[in-house]
Design an enzyme around this catalytic site. Structure first.
Site, PDB file in Angstrom:
ATOM      1  N   SER A   1       0.839  -1.196   0.000  1.00 59.06           N
ATOM      2  CA  SER A   1       0.000   0.000   0.000  1.00 59.06           C
ATOM      3  C   SER A   1       0.877   1.250   0.000  1.00 59.06           C
ATOM      4  O   SER A   1       1.655   1.472   0.934  1.00 59.06           O
ATOM      5  CB  SER A   1      -0.916   0.015   1.215  1.00 59.06           C
ATOM      6  OG  SER A   1      -1.470   1.307   1.353  1.00 59.06           O
TER       7      SER A   1
ATOM      8  N   HIS B   1      -1.195  -1.179  -4.362  1.00 61.39           N
ATOM      9  CA  HIS B   1      -2.472  -0.945  -3.682  1.00 61.39           C
ATOM     10  C   HIS B   1      -2.589   0.550  -3.380  1.00 61.39           C
ATOM     11  O   HIS B   1      -1.748   1.124  -2.672  1.00 61.39           O
ATOM     12  CB  HIS B   1      -2.543  -1.772  -2.392  1.00 61.39           C
ATOM     13  CG  HIS B   1      -3.851  -1.688  -1.677  1.00 61.39           C
ATOM     14  ND1 HIS B   1      -4.946  -2.460  -2.023  1.00 61.39           N
ATOM     15  CD2 HIS B   1      -4.260  -0.919  -0.640  1.00 61.39           C
ATOM     16  CE1 HIS B   1      -5.956  -2.177  -1.226  1.00 61.39           C
ATOM     17  NE2 HIS B   1      -5.576  -1.219  -0.378  1.00 61.39           N
TER      18      HIS B   1
ATOM     19  N   ASP C   1      -4.859   3.618  -1.923  1.00 65.68           N
ATOM     20  CA  ASP C   1      -5.950   3.885  -0.988  1.00 65.68           C
ATOM     21  C   ASP C   1      -6.485   5.301  -1.149  1.00 65.68           C
ATOM     22  O   ASP C   1      -5.793   6.267  -0.832  1.00 65.68           O
ATOM     23  CB  ASP C   1      -5.439   3.701   0.442  1.00 65.68           C
ATOM     24  CG  ASP C   1      -5.207   2.245   0.784  1.00 65.68           C
ATOM     25  OD1 ASP C   1      -6.157   1.453   0.680  1.00 65.68           O
ATOM     26  OD2 ASP C   1      -4.062   1.890   1.138  1.00 65.68           O
TER      27      ASP C   1
ATOM     28  N   MET D   1      -9.166   8.032   0.068  1.00 70.53           N
ATOM     29  CA  MET D   1     -10.031   8.357   1.226  1.00 70.53           C
ATOM     30  C   MET D   1     -10.591   9.763   1.072  1.00 70.53           C
ATOM     31  O   MET D   1      -9.845  10.679   0.714  1.00 70.53           O
ATOM     32  CB  MET D   1      -9.215   8.278   2.513  1.00 70.53           C
ATOM     33  CG  MET D   1      -8.530   6.951   2.728  1.00 70.53           C
ATOM     34  SD  MET D   1      -7.562   6.973   4.251  1.00 70.53           S
ATOM     35  CE  MET D   1      -6.786   5.360   4.156  1.00 70.53           C
TER      36      MET D   1
ATOM     37  N   HIS E   1      -8.387   1.121  -4.105  1.00 71.18           N
ATOM     38  CA  HIS E   1      -9.325   0.846  -3.004  1.00 71.18           C
ATOM     39  C   HIS E   1     -10.025   2.149  -2.658  1.00 71.18           C
ATOM     40  O   HIS E   1      -9.435   3.036  -2.036  1.00 71.18           O
ATOM     41  CB  HIS E   1      -8.512   0.291  -1.824  1.00 71.18           C
ATOM     42  CG  HIS E   1      -9.311   0.031  -0.591  1.00 71.18           C
ATOM     43  ND1 HIS E   1      -8.738  -0.237   0.635  1.00 71.18           N
ATOM     44  CD2 HIS E   1     -10.661  -0.020  -0.378  1.00 71.18           C
ATOM     45  CE1 HIS E   1      -9.676  -0.430   1.541  1.00 71.18           C
ATOM     46  NE2 HIS E   1     -10.858  -0.295   0.951  1.00 71.18           N
TER      47      HIS E   1
ATOM     48  N   MET F   1     -12.231   4.272  -0.574  1.00 70.84           N
ATOM     49  CA  MET F   1     -12.903   4.451   0.719  1.00 70.84           C
ATOM     50  C   MET F   1     -13.610   5.798   0.638  1.00 70.84           C
ATOM     51  O   MET F   1     -13.239   6.769   1.304  1.00 70.84           O
ATOM     52  CB  MET F   1     -11.877   4.411   1.849  1.00 70.84           C
ATOM     53  CG  MET F   1     -11.396   3.001   2.150  1.00 70.84           C
ATOM     54  SD  MET F   1      -9.853   2.951   3.055  1.00 70.84           S
ATOM     55  CE  MET F   1      -8.717   3.048   1.680  1.00 70.84           C
TER      56      MET F   1
ATOM     57  N   MET G   1     -11.525  -6.046   5.168  1.00 67.41           N
ATOM     58  CA  MET G   1     -10.767  -5.108   5.996  1.00 67.41           C
ATOM     59  C   MET G   1     -10.461  -5.775   7.327  1.00 67.41           C
ATOM     60  O   MET G   1     -11.375  -6.199   8.047  1.00 67.41           O
ATOM     61  CB  MET G   1     -11.566  -3.822   6.231  1.00 67.41           C
ATOM     62  CG  MET G   1     -11.789  -2.958   5.002  1.00 67.41           C
ATOM     63  SD  MET G   1     -10.306  -2.572   4.061  1.00 67.41           S
ATOM     64  CE  MET G   1      -9.294  -1.775   5.311  1.00 67.41           C
TER      65      MET G   1
ATOM     66  N   ASP H   1      -6.646  -6.677   4.010  1.00 67.17           N
ATOM     67  CA  ASP H   1      -6.129  -5.311   4.044  1.00 67.17           C
ATOM     68  C   ASP H   1      -6.151  -4.752   5.462  1.00 67.17           C
ATOM     69  O   ASP H   1      -7.222  -4.498   6.017  1.00 67.17           O
ATOM     70  CB  ASP H   1      -6.974  -4.437   3.106  1.00 67.17           C
ATOM     71  CG  ASP H   1      -6.410  -3.042   2.947  1.00 67.17           C
ATOM     72  OD1 ASP H   1      -5.318  -2.771   3.477  1.00 67.17           O
ATOM     73  OD2 ASP H   1      -7.071  -2.230   2.266  1.00 67.17           O
TER      74      ASP H   1
HETATM   75  C1  DX5 Z   1      -6.447   1.243   5.545  1.00 67.01           C
HETATM   76  C2  DX5 Z   1      -6.002   1.002   4.129  1.00 67.01           C
HETATM   77  C3  DX5 Z   1      -4.894   0.057   4.035  1.00 67.01           C
HETATM   78  C4  DX5 Z   1      -3.633   0.513   4.708  1.00 67.01           C
HETATM   79  C5  DX5 Z   1      -2.893  -0.701   5.135  1.00 67.01           C
HETATM   80  O1  DX5 Z   1      -7.585   2.008   5.563  1.00 67.01           O
HETATM   81  O2  DX5 Z   1      -7.064   0.508   3.340  1.00 67.01           O
HETATM   82  O3  DX5 Z   1      -4.632  -0.328   2.703  1.00 67.01           O
HETATM   83  O4  DX5 Z   1      -2.815   1.299   3.894  1.00 67.01           O
HETATM   84  O5  DX5 Z   1      -1.818  -0.302   5.887  1.00 67.01           O
HETATM   85  P1  DX5 Z   1      -1.126  -1.264   6.945  1.00 67.01           P
HETATM   86  O6  DX5 Z   1      -0.612  -2.445   6.189  1.00 67.01           O
HETATM   87  O7  DX5 Z   1      -0.021  -0.405   7.501  1.00 67.01           O
HETATM   88  O8  DX5 Z   1      -2.162  -1.633   7.947  1.00 67.01           O
HETATM   89 ZN    ZN Z   2      -6.557  -0.441   1.330  1.00 69.24          ZN
END
Ligand code: DX5
Ligand code: ZN
Length: 215
Positions: free
Chosen positions: A7, A32, A34, A36, A65, A67, A136, A174
């Site tokens: 990620s 990956h 993320d 948000m 991903h 969110m 998750m 994840d």
């Molecule tokens: C959390 C994200 C993850 C995050 C994982 O909301 O969706 O992808 O980056 O990070 P680690 O591996 O540090 O938990």
């Molecule tokens: Zn993620």
């Protein structure tokens, strides 16, 4: 062998090109990414312009991903930005099946993410239409949190459902994945390991990726 999806949330954004290069030279399979929005999750990360630029820095799979609330408004935009796998949260979709169809219609793989409190049973009727289920294993919003142990049971239940329904769907885990807990996650039936902090905060990220890949 598991698919390893580091990620970039844990990357150094001032040296993003270098961190992309690091992943390109590593055994990482997927990037990956993320996204948000500060609404669906209590944090804001990065969005379309960054993903478009990361797209130019790699030929590996871009696993986006989302969110975000109302992801249906942005499916085309993330396709244009270069997503190969586009994952939406079941909790953010009133019409999940329609969103899956839209994603696949645009030529992307369709992912569905489930928060820790959401039962995998909700996917029973559409599991054959999904390419990736992202379970998750932390509450989404932040990197570097601790793995929620009940996730292991969810993996087992989901794996049974996938086999029973003869679905080709992959299981992605994840949040809080480490070299210590990854073996039990894989044993339970996971196919894809996302790892942020474990990779980017380690002394030798490429070696850490290789170690995850070898599990
Ligand atoms: C959390 C994200 C993850 C995050 C994982 O909301 O969706 O992808 O980056 O990070 P680690 O591996 O540090 O938990
Ligand atoms: Zn993620």
């Amino acid at each position: 062998m598991p698919i390893i999806a580091p990620s970039l949330l844990s990357a150094n954004f001032l040296h993003l090109a270098a961190d992309c290069q690091l992943l390109n030279e590593s055994q990482a399979d997927w990037f990956h990414l993320d996204v948000m929005d500060g609404q669906f999750v209590p944090n804001i990360s990065f969005g379309l312009p960054i993903i478009s630029q990361i797209r130019t820095a790699t030929t590996k799979v871009c696993d986006v991903h989302l969110m975000i609330a109302q992801p249906e408004h942005y499916i085309q935009a993330f396709k244009d930005a270069g997503a190969d796998v586009l994952t939406v949260h079941i909790e953010a979709c009133h019409h999940l099946h329609r969103q899956i169809q839209q994603i696949k219609h645009l030529g992307m793989k369709a992912g569905v993410a489930l928060n820790p409190h959401t039962s995998v049973q909700l996917l029973n009727d559409i599991i054959k239409d999904i390419d990736v289920v992202c379970l998750m294993s932390v509450n989404p919003g932040f990197g570097g949190q601790h793995f929620i142990p009940q996730t292991l049971e969810k993996i087992t239940t989901l794996k049974q459902m996938i086999q029973h329904k003869q679905s080709q769907c992959l299981i992605e885990i994840d949040g809080g994945v480490t070299l210590e807990n990854a073996p039990s996650i894989l044993k339970a039936g996971a196919d894809i390991l996302v790892a942020g902090n474990t990779v980017f905060k380690s002394a030798d990220p490429k070696a850490t990726i290789a170690a995850l890949k070898a599990l």
